[in-house]
Design a protein around this motif. Structure first.
Motif, mmCIF file in Angstrom:
data_model
loop_
_atom_site.group_PDB
_atom_site.id
_atom_site.type_symbol
_atom_site.label_atom_id
_atom_site.label_comp_id
_atom_site.label_asym_id
_atom_site.label_seq_id
_atom_site.Cartn_x
_atom_site.Cartn_y
_atom_site.Cartn_z
ATOM 1 N N GLY A 152 -13.389 -53.166 -39.529
ATOM 2 C CA GLY A 152 -12.971 -53.955 -40.420
ATOM 3 C C GLY A 152 -12.494 -53.084 -41.734
ATOM 4 N N ILE A 153 -12.731 -51.916 -41.724
ATOM 5 C CA ILE A 153 -12.218 -51.097 -42.806
ATOM 6 C C ILE A 153 -10.698 -50.930 -42.840
ATOM 7 C CG2 ILE A 153 -12.493 -48.885 -44.006
ATOM 8 C CD1 ILE A 153 -15.123 -48.439 -43.026
ATOM 9 N N PRO A 154 -10.015 -51.520 -43.825
ATOM 10 C CA PRO A 154 -8.671 -51.543 -43.791
ATOM 11 C C PRO A 154 -7.913 -50.075 -43.817
ATOM 12 C CG PRO A 154 -9.212 -52.845 -45.673
ATOM 13 C CD PRO A 154 -10.533 -51.968 -44.958
ATOM 14 N N GLY A 155 -7.176 -49.871 -42.650
ATOM 15 C CA GLY A 155 -6.249 -48.734 -42.539
ATOM 16 C C GLY A 155 -7.195 -47.590 -42.220
ATOM 17 N N ALA A 156 -8.291 -47.715 -41.849
ATOM 18 C CA ALA A 156 -9.229 -46.361 -41.213
ATOM 19 C C ALA A 156 -8.914 -45.895 -39.788
ATOM 20 C CB ALA A 156 -10.688 -46.823 -41.483
ATOM 21 N N LEU A 157 -8.413 -47.172 -39.153
ATOM 22 C CA LEU A 157 -8.155 -46.814 -37.519
ATOM 23 C C LEU A 157 -6.865 -47.794 -37.201
ATOM 24 C CD1 LEU A 157 -11.743 -47.627 -36.390
ATOM 25 C CD2 LEU A 157 -10.655 -45.476 -36.366
ATOM 26 N N PRO A 158 -6.154 -47.247 -36.068
ATOM 27 C CA PRO A 158 -5.080 -47.654 -35.725
ATOM 28 C C PRO A 158 -5.553 -49.241 -35.301
ATOM 29 C CG PRO A 158 -5.180 -45.642 -34.834
ATOM 30 C CD PRO A 158 -6.370 -45.744 -35.573
ATOM 31 N N PRO A 159 -4.670 -50.269 -35.202
ATOM 32 C CA PRO A 159 -5.032 -51.556 -34.607
ATOM 33 C C PRO A 159 -5.386 -51.659 -32.915
ATOM 34 C CG PRO A 159 -2.772 -51.641 -35.845
ATOM 35 C CD PRO A 159 -3.212 -50.247 -35.831
ATOM 36 N N TRP A 160 -4.671 -50.624 -32.373
ATOM 37 C CA TRP A 160 -5.234 -50.403 -30.850
ATOM 38 C C TRP A 160 -6.483 -50.092 -30.768
ATOM 39 C CZ3 TRP A 160 -6.925 -46.285 -28.596
ATOM 40 C CH2 TRP A 160 -6.729 -45.207 -29.183
ATOM 41 N N PHE A 161 -6.990 -49.122 -31.670
ATOM 42 C CA PHE A 161 -8.225 -48.737 -31.377
ATOM 43 C C PHE A 161 -9.480 -49.591 -31.913
ATOM 44 C CE2 PHE A 161 -11.784 -45.825 -32.766
ATOM 45 C CZ PHE A 161 -11.831 -44.784 -32.023
ATOM 46 N N VAL A 162 -9.145 -50.186 -33.028
ATOM 47 C CA VAL A 162 -9.802 -51.511 -33.467
ATOM 48 C C VAL A 162 -10.082 -52.441 -32.348
ATOM 49 C CG1 VAL A 162 -10.177 -53.132 -35.116
ATOM 50 C CG2 VAL A 162 -9.301 -51.076 -35.826
#
Length: 195
Positions: A152-162
């Motif tokens: 849930g940390i914004p911008g830390a990971l790409p959306p597909w990864f999340v």
């Protein structure tokens, strides 16, 4: 005449016998980890036998408990498959020259490692190791919460990864529900035998 009291202790069980032997009306606290006791002096006294194995519903060898561990293994395996997939994709991206952050490496490796540990602990718990059962309970509850919180940390990971990490975390939720049921906890009483 006073009854005799005999206490025998081995590395895996403690037996307390009170009574006059096989023909007496004694009480024997038996050999099962589930607290199954044998009441009576044995077959000659018409005693009520609880048996030495204690394979009631509160014992790790009970078929329902073993079936539950089979289901837990399947959910942990699904989590592991997602972990392997994430790790393979991260490696492929790195080899292809795409940007892969150390945070992604850590998350992918952590997911893979926790899946391997959870599976190993599940196998050992199904064999009766209480310490492994406790760890399966912890991993199956804490890991999904941690994955979802960190994702849930914004911008830390790409959306597909999340998305893939959350899918893996959700695979552990049914395992958490199963291992925390009362019949599973009863199969591993506090103070039970460590293997």
């Amino acid at each position: 005449m006073l009854p005799s009291v005999e206490i025998m202790e081995t590395s895996t069980r403690k037996t307390v016998e009170v009574g006059g032997g096989a023909e007496g009306a004694g009480v024997a606290g038996g050999a099962g980890g589930a607290g199954v006791a044998e009441v009576g002096g044995g077959a000659e006294a018409g005693g009520l036998g609880g048996g030495a194995g204690g394979a009631g519903a509160g014992h790790v060898d009970h078929p329902h408990v073993q079936q539950a561990f089979g289901r837990v293994r399947k959910f942990v395996t699904a989590y592991g498959v997602v972990g392997v997939a994430v790790f393979v994709v991260v490696v492929a991206l790195a080899v292809a020259g795409h940007e892969v952050t150390s945070f992604m490496w850590g998350r992918a490796g952590g997911m893979l490692g926790s899946a391997a540990a959870a599976y190993w602990f599940t196998v050992l718990a199904a064999r009766g190791a209480r310490w492994a059962y406790v760890r399966v309970r912890i991993i199956s509850v804490v890991v999904p919460i941690a994955i979802i919180a960190i994702s849930g940390i914004p911008g830390a990971l790409p959306p597909w990864f999340v998305a893939v990490q959350i899918a893996g975390a959700l695979a552990l939720v049914p395992a958490a529900v199963i291992v925390n049921r009362s019949e599973m906890r009863a199969a591993f009483p506090i103070g039970g035998v460590r293997k």
